[in-house]
Enzyme design. Structure first.
Site, short mmCIF file in Angstrom:
data_model
loop_
_atom_site.label_atom_id
_atom_site.label_comp_id
_atom_site.label_asym_id
_atom_site.label_seq_id
_atom_site.Cartn_x
_atom_site.Cartn_y
_atom_site.Cartn_z
N SER A 1 0.81 -1.22 0.00
CA SER A 1 0.00 0.00 0.00
C SER A 1 0.84 1.27 0.00
O SER A 1 0.36 2.31 -0.43
CB SER A 1 -0.97 -0.01 1.18
OG SER A 1 -0.29 -0.22 2.39
N HIS B 1 -5.72 -3.59 -2.55
CA HIS B 1 -5.47 -2.62 -3.63
C HIS B 1 -5.47 -3.25 -5.02
O HIS B 1 -5.25 -2.55 -6.01
CB HIS B 1 -4.15 -1.89 -3.38
CG HIS B 1 -4.16 -1.13 -2.09
ND1 HIS B 1 -4.74 0.10 -1.96
CD2 HIS B 1 -3.73 -1.48 -0.85
CE1 HIS B 1 -4.64 0.51 -0.70
NE2 HIS B 1 -4.03 -0.43 -0.01
N LYS C 1 -12.52 0.29 -1.23
CA LYS C 1 -11.56 0.95 -2.12
C LYS C 1 -12.15 0.93 -3.54
O LYS C 1 -13.06 1.70 -3.81
CB LYS C 1 -10.19 0.28 -1.99
CG LYS C 1 -9.68 0.37 -0.52
CD LYS C 1 -8.30 -0.19 -0.36
CE LYS C 1 -7.92 -0.44 1.09
NZ LYS C 1 -7.71 0.73 1.92
N1 PMP Z 1 -5.03 -4.07 3.82
C1 PMP Z 1 -4.44 -3.08 3.14
C2 PMP Z 1 -3.25 -3.42 2.29
C3 PMP Z 1 -4.92 -1.78 3.22
O1 PMP Z 1 -4.31 -0.78 2.56
C4 PMP Z 1 -6.05 -1.51 4.03
C5 PMP Z 1 -6.65 -0.12 4.14
N2 PMP Z 1 -5.80 0.92 4.26
C6 PMP Z 1 -6.62 -2.57 4.73
C7 PMP Z 1 -6.11 -3.83 4.59
C8 PMP Z 1 -7.79 -2.34 5.64
O2 PMP Z 1 -8.97 -2.29 4.92
P1 PMP Z 1 -10.20 -1.44 5.45
O3 PMP Z 1 -9.90 -0.02 5.13
O4 PMP Z 1 -11.37 -1.99 4.74
O5 PMP Z 1 -10.26 -1.67 6.93
#
Ligand code: PMP
Length: 401
Positions: A187, A215, A246
């Site tokens: 991310s 992502h 997302k």
């Molecule tokens: N995994 C990754 C790689 C993320 O970037 C995120 C969100 N930033 C999450 C899990 C968590 O997902 P959520 O926002 O639905 O809690």
């Protein structure tokens, strides 16, 4: 005493330029939002920071489905899934996602969660019992790391995308159950994990591969199924977590895996059992957004995203060529996450502030989220950006350079 203790910690965070804060978006969704700044003034900003990669959050069919879902089901779900919170819409989303992943995971079933954070805690903590060893990639998302902290399993961390390091650790392990845990798209870097080689390691050492495709879902793969489709993988050993806040433009998450695994999660995942189910209207609208992802709209928007990505990368490449003394570095990313590594914390925040004065919101990301000395602008593209938006960002970066 507690207040003094916390104030000292807050002061230390401020002294390192690491204070985090929220801003209020008064209207709109990405890429254009009216946001109130620290000075109390509301401005329209072009956002290069949303994960709404396909712009589906504001798609009229999605918002109409949300209204329709609220009319059918009301607001909240009222209870946890096993009590009475599991609506027809929840059921249908899980069934649809199970079908999406059947080509990649034999006997695939999906189980829904309120957020990706919860889904990751659930799957890692529930499967990582005392019989297991978890092999966790160094740059994994915080929620996967927190899952390993809740798990009873032994935890071994392997270096970023380093399959040889992972294989050596697997070879040395005596654990009965071996779980490899990785982000599919990292991310903060935008790079893609070498999933085919990781899966091969899982096959060779009788391990299972837990993949966080937060992502990749909607963005990668010919029909938007994500990173498993991108690499055309198929194996019973794949356990995938996908988020729906997302590219799917709404909220929620799911784990999809062989049905024995999801059956077990339903019995054992504490944050599934003990937390109120997501609002059914959101699930109802997900049926629409998931259909858009795999249809013509998704295909067109994925093509737009790729074109914008290429335009941004070419533009920044040319800018760096024009300014050979600049120490900025564009990360090697094939996804809409395009980090520009700047270096120092104060430097990246000054750059982000300068862009914001030009009406462009690009967040500065600092340690501990990224390694020390690698503070960066995390540029995120959405299919609903225009070429002119990208050109404005390039011009503003040029002015700062
Ligand atoms: N995994 C990754 C790689 C993320 O970037 C995120 C969100 N930033 C999450 C899990 C968590 O997902 P959520 O926002 O639905 O809690």
């Amino acid at each position: 005493m507690l207040l003094d203790h916390l104030q000292a910690k807050l002061d230390a965070i401020r002294a390192q330029d690491l204070t985090r804060f929220t801003r209020i978006a008064e209207t709109g969704t990405a890429p254009r939002q009216t946001v109130r700044g620290a000075d109390g003034v509301a401005r329209e900003l072009t956002m290069f920071c949303s994960n709404d990669y396909l712009g589906l959050a504001a798609h009229p069919a999605v918002t109409a489905a949300l209204v329709e879902g609220a009319q059918v089901y009301g607001g909240g779900s009222g209870a946890s899934p096993l009590v009475s919170g599991h609506s027809r819409a929840h059921h249908d989303v899980e069934a649809l996602l199970g079908r999406w992943f059947e080509p990649h995971i034999p006997e695939a079933r999906a189980i829904g969660f309120c957020t990706g954070y919860m889904a990751n805690l659930a799957v890692v903590a529930a499967l990582g019992d005392a019989d297991a060893e978890i092999f966790s990639e160094t740059l994994n998302h915080a929620s996967l790391i927190d899952g390993t902290r809740l798990a009873k399993a032994k935890v071994s961390r392997y270096a970023h995308c380093d399959v040889e390091d992972l294989r050596a650790r697997l070879a040395a392990s005596t654990a009965r159950i071996k779980l490899i845990v990785t982000d599919a798209v990292f991310s903060m870097d935008g790079d893609i994990a070498p999933l085919p080689a990781l899966l091969q390691a899982a096959e060779d050492f009788d391990a299972w591969l837990i993949v966080d495709d937060a992502h990749g879902l909607g963005v990668l793969g010919e029909t938007g199924v994500g990173t498993l489709e991108h690499f055309r993988l198929r194996s019973e050993r794949l356990i995938l977590m996908g988020t729906l806040g997302k590219a799917a433009g709404l909220a929620g998450a799911f784990v999809v895996a062989h049905r024995t695994i999801t059956d077990y999660l339903l019995q054992a995942a504490r944050n599934y059992i003990f937390s109120t189910a997501s609002p059914p209207a959101v699930e109802h609208a997900l049926l629409t957004s998931l259909a858009l992802i795999r249809g013509e709209v998704g295909a067109q928007r994925r093509a737009s995203l790729r074109a914008l990505q290429a335009r941004l990368r070419a533009g920044i490449g040319a800018l760096l060529d024009r300014h050979p003394t600049l120490t900025w570095k564009l990360a090697d990313s094939q996804t809409p996450i395009q980090p520009l590594i700047v270096g120092g914390n104060a430097e990246v925040m000054a750059l982000a502030a300068a862009l914001e004065r030009e009406g462009l919101r690009v967040p500065g990301i600092r340690p501990p989220t990224v390694p020390k000395g690698e503070a960066r602008l995390r540029i995120t593209l959405c299919a609903t950006h225009t070429e002119a938006d990208v050109d404005r960002l390039l011009a503003a970066l040029e002015a700062c350079a």
